[in-house]
Motif scaffolding. Structure first.
Motif, short mmCIF file in Angstrom:
data_model
loop_
_atom_site.label_atom_id
_atom_site.label_comp_id
_atom_site.label_asym_id
_atom_site.label_seq_id
_atom_site.Cartn_x
_atom_site.Cartn_y
_atom_site.Cartn_z
N GLY A 48 0.67 -1.48 0.14
CA GLY A 48 -0.08 -0.27 0.46
C GLY A 48 1.03 1.48 0.10
N VAL A 49 2.31 1.18 -0.89
CA VAL A 49 2.76 2.76 -0.88
C VAL A 49 3.15 3.08 -2.14
CG1 VAL A 49 3.65 1.71 1.21
CG2 VAL A 49 4.92 0.76 -1.07
N PRO A 50 3.52 4.26 -2.05
CA PRO A 50 3.52 4.16 -3.98
C PRO A 50 4.89 3.48 -4.58
CG PRO A 50 3.93 6.19 -2.46
CD PRO A 50 4.22 4.87 -1.40
N GLN A 51 4.70 3.11 -6.27
CA GLN A 51 5.32 1.89 -6.69
C GLN A 51 5.79 3.54 -7.96
OE1 GLN A 51 2.84 -0.03 -9.66
NE2 GLN A 51 4.29 -0.15 -11.52
N GLU A 94 -1.43 12.01 -14.32
CA GLU A 94 -0.85 13.09 -13.50
C GLU A 94 -0.13 11.73 -12.31
OE1 GLU A 94 -3.53 14.82 -11.45
OE2 GLU A 94 -3.92 16.35 -12.91
N TYR A 95 -0.70 10.53 -12.45
CA TYR A 95 0.05 9.74 -11.56
C TYR A 95 0.64 8.31 -11.71
CZ TYR A 95 -1.97 12.81 -8.21
OH TYR A 95 -2.19 14.18 -7.88
N SER A 112 -4.40 5.60 -4.90
CA SER A 112 -3.33 5.35 -6.00
C SER A 112 -2.74 7.15 -6.32
CB SER A 112 -4.48 5.13 -7.03
OG SER A 112 -5.06 4.13 -6.87
N LYS A 113 -2.89 7.72 -5.54
CA LYS A 113 -2.13 9.07 -6.06
C LYS A 113 -0.60 9.18 -5.38
CE LYS A 113 -6.52 11.38 -6.88
NZ LYS A 113 -7.56 12.51 -6.28
N GLY A 114 0.00 7.92 -5.16
CA GLY A 114 1.16 8.53 -4.06
C GLY A 114 2.08 9.08 -5.61
N THR A 115 2.63 8.16 -7.20
CA THR A 115 3.34 8.68 -7.32
C THR A 115 3.01 10.16 -8.77
OG1 THR A 115 4.02 6.30 -7.03
CG2 THR A 115 5.33 7.66 -8.90
N LYS A 116 3.90 10.74 -8.74
CA LYS A 116 3.37 12.44 -9.10
C LYS A 116 3.94 11.87 -10.17
CE LYS A 116 2.88 16.44 -8.17
NZ LYS A 116 1.05 16.58 -9.26
N ILE A 117 3.32 11.95 -11.76
CA ILE A 117 4.40 12.22 -12.63
C ILE A 117 4.91 13.46 -12.81
CG2 ILE A 117 4.19 12.12 -15.49
CD1 ILE A 117 2.54 9.70 -14.51
N VAL A 118 5.88 14.20 -12.79
CA VAL A 118 5.86 15.59 -12.56
C VAL A 118 6.18 16.06 -14.46
CG1 VAL A 118 7.56 16.94 -11.56
CG2 VAL A 118 7.12 15.21 -10.14
N SER A 119 6.97 15.59 -14.77
CA SER A 119 6.74 15.87 -16.67
C SER A 119 6.74 15.05 -17.16
CB SER A 119 8.08 16.43 -16.44
OG SER A 119 9.37 16.05 -16.36
N ARG A 120 6.98 15.05 -18.80
CA ARG A 120 6.47 13.89 -19.42
C ARG A 120 7.40 14.25 -20.92
NH1 ARG A 120 2.63 10.53 -22.44
NH2 ARG A 120 3.00 8.40 -21.75
N THR A 121 8.08 14.08 -21.27
CA THR A 121 8.32 14.36 -22.72
C THR A 121 8.06 13.18 -23.42
OG1 THR A 121 10.38 14.99 -21.47
CG2 THR A 121 10.06 15.07 -23.68
#
Ligand SMILES: Cc1cc2nc3c(=O)[nH]c(=O)nc-3n(C[C@H](O)[C@H](O)[C@H](O)COP(=O)(O)OP(=O)(O)OC[C@H]3O[C@@H](n4cnc5c(N)ncnc54)[C@H](O)[C@@H]3O)c2cc1C
Ligand SMILES: Nc1ncnc2c1ncn2[C@@H]1O[C@H](COP(=O)(O)O)[C@@H](O)[C@H]1O
Lengths: 261, 320
Positions: free
Chosen positions: A139-142, B66-67, B178-187
């Motif tokens: 339950g942590v970020p991937q 976004e994530y 499900s919003k744990g990993t942010k996509i900061v930028s995308r090229t």
């Protein structure tokens, strides 16, 4: 506060050996030498670099595997990891990806962690799913498939080179990351490292220690079943010509015969 | 008939070929229901219908871009809950496998990755996999839960099989977790104008023998004469001669084209892992002992700088 890093490493049959299946259709581990999966060396390397950049960090290498898998742990310890956890239990024989992720997740929680570092894929199963499975279970970020990774003040950042785009990713700890073979060559253990590794602690755990039921893992408990494994017939010997000035033409002739041109 | 969820891989509604292959395979085991996430469902739906999708479930949410990965798992799970399918098929990209894996945990199912074929069986779909650098072929199935299977590109020929393809909106709530990993930028990667490596019918690859980035145009010229994609060995990529996205092998792309041409590549096990299932294999290498010759249908022992340009000229001449 110390940054607790757990690196998941797998003990695999040497890819350059003659790999095959045992009678019960599990990977035969007896006839081919085993070693630390080369792709997990990159994970150990990145963990070491993260530790070197941090004020205070401790690296635990973790494996789920047979007795011999301790070789993989020793190698990782000789590269510079601090301690090891080895989950070994006869009932684990034949465990599939879902089962392995269950055991790894329990062992990671047992050990305590801020950051889990995995390789991009194991060189035997080559599924590349364990890191995602672990993130889901814990339950942590991937934050996976990274060719660049860094940790600063409770945040992990990395670059993911995907099929259609390059992405910069960011997540708060705790998190699971996986790194690719583009992340940078892994170091060789030094003589000093090899000597030091002999004295580093290895904690041995079995299913009871992790409170996992034997029927959730192993061949019987697996979520998937291999019904058949057949050696691919050797390719029939092809035509080989020596280029005496006509090689390009001859090749074109062959390709035309096969309707490629 | 049982419904089969098919996860759609697309770029703004342009459906990528492996998804059409999945629809073809899905029809062997049930009725395909396509799941299209993100923009472009209107463009995609007719194509999906043409290839057999009875329904197209669609959702668009800013969180998909976004994530990383997890919001798409939420959406696929919503589709799963809505349909109760007999199986879930996902294209075997790095992201596809991650999505499939997380769904499998959530629905308590087994997962099979990188299938190269799929057929109906008495105890559910049977997946064929190519393992140990393609030296073994296995047949497996999921024995617990609803099978979740990822399928490699070029596993089937897409077939037209017109179906209703009714578009239905899927209600998706992206969980906070499900919003744990942010996509900061995308090229986005720049298009080369050449076919996609994993989807191409012909691949021409260069290795260490190409001896420099400045020589790769020799490989590209042959590829262009054949309408092929360009690949490279890890040695060529590590030397900085060609981008990593074009690497063929264990840690690069796995390809299975009709024709694979290896120039200046020795044929190490890790390279073979990514190309051994190609239908026809051709190699050009100046070392007659190179292991790649064990795999070839046709091999030329010679200098690639003589053979490849001569071949390119000949192909152009024949094609007129
Ligand atoms: C964990 C791991 C993962 C790996 N993943 C991959 C992968 O995904 N893909 C991959 O390709 N490799 C991979 N490798 C590396 C692999 O082991 C080999 O090192 C690599 O494939 C070698 O590339 P090559 O064939 O181009 O180079 P070499 O093995 O050096 O071969 C070059 C060949 O070119 C020939 N040659 C030289 N000059 C000429 C000329 N003028 N004309 C014709 N022939 C010429 C030579 O005779 C030689 O056979 C991996 C290795 C590891 C350990
Ligand atoms: N038995 C195992 N023990 C420890 N780590 C593992 C094990 N299996 C897989 N991993 C980790 O998960 C990654 C991906 O593995 P896979 O999904 O099997 O390709 C590997 O690179 C390891 O970091």
């Amino acid at each position: 506060m110390s940054l607790r890093i757990v690196v998941c490493v797998k003990y695999v049959p040497d890819a350059t050996g003659d790999r095959h299946f045992a009678e019960d259709l599990t990977v035969d581990r007896d006839d081919v030498d085993g070693l630390l999966s080369e792709l997990d060396e990159y994970a150990v390397e990145q963990a070491l670099q993260i530790k070197e950049a941090a004020d205070d960090a401790e690296i635990t290498v973790l494996t789920v595997g047979p007795e011999d898998a301790s070789d993989a742990l020793r190698k990782a310890l000789s590269m510079g990891a601090d301690k090891a956890v080895h989950v070994d239990d006869d009932d684990l024989h034949g465990t599939d990806a879902l089962g392995t992720s269950l055991v790894l997740a329990k062992a990671i929680e047992h050990t305590g962690y801020d950051l889990v570092v995995c390789g991009m894929a194991s060189t035997d199963g080559t599924m590349g799913v364990l890191p995602a499975l672990l993130a889901e279970r814990l339950g942590v970020p991937q934050v996976t498939q990274l060719s660049e990774v860094s940790v600063e003040g409770g945040t992990v950042k990395g670059r993911r080179d995907g099929d259609t785009a390059t992405e910069q990713l960011e997540a708060s700890l705790p998190a699971v990351v996986s790194v690719t073979d583009q992340s940078g060559e892994a170091r060789y253990p030094s003589f000093k490292g090899i000597m030091a590794a002999k004295k580093k602690p290895v904690e041995e755990l079995d299913l009871d220690d992790l409170e996992i039921d034997a029927d959730e893992v192993g061949l019987e408990g697996a979520w998937t079943k291999v019904d058949e494994a057949a050696e691919r017939p050797a390719r029939t010997a092809g035509t080989i010509v020596k280029d005496e000035g006509e090689g390009g033409k001859q090749l074109a002739e062959f390709l035309a015969g096969q309707k490629f041109i | 008939m049982a419904e089969i969820l098919v996860y759609v891989d697309h770029v703004d509604g342009a459906v990528r070929k492996p998804t059409l292959e999945l629809l073809t395979l899905a029809r062997r085991i049930g009725e395909p229901v396509a799941v299209h996430l993100g923009a472009g469902a209107d463009t995609a739906a007719p194509v999906l219908a043409e290839h057999g999708a009875v329904k197209v479930l669609t959702a668009d949410a800013p969180e998909f871009a976004e994530y990383l990965v997890a919001p798409k798992v939420d959406a696929l799970q919503a589709a799963y809950d809505a349909v109760s399918p007999a199986a879930v098929l996902v294209p075997s990209s790095a992201e596809g496998k991650e999505i499939a894996a997380r769904l499998a945990v959530r629905i308590g199912s087994g997962i099979i990755t990188d299938a190269v074929d799929l057929e109906a069986g008495d105890e559910g779909p049977v997946a064929t996999q190519s393992v140990f650098a393609a030296s073994f072929t296995t047949k497996s199935r999921v024995s617990k839960g609803t099978p979740v299977i990822t399928v490699k590109p070029n596993s089937a020929a897409p077939e037209a099989a017109p179906a209703a393809g009714t578009v239905e909106q899927l209600a998706v709530t992206v969980a906070d977790s499900s919003k744990g990993t942010k996509i900061v930028s995308r090229t986005p990667r720049e298009s080369t104008g050449r076919p996609e490596l994993t989807e191409a019918a012909i691949v021409v690859s260069g290795g260490r023998g190409v001896n420099g980035a400045e020589n790769f145009p020799v490989i590209e010229a042959l590829a262009d004469s054949l309408g092929a994609a360009v690949g490279a060995s890890r040695a060529a990529v590590d030397a900085g001669w060609y981008p990593h996205t074009n690497q063929v092998g264990q840690t690069g792309k796995s390809v299975s084209p009709q024709l694979y041409i290896a120039a200046g590549i020795s044929g190490a096990i890790q390279h073979r892992a990514g190309m051994q299932t190609s239908k026809t294999i051709v190699a050009i290498n100046k070392d007659s002992e190179a292991p790649i010759f064990d795999l070839v249908d046709y091999g030329v022992v010679g200098d690639l700088f003589d053979v490849v340009p001569a071949l390119t000229e000949e192909v152009k001449a024949r094609k007129g």
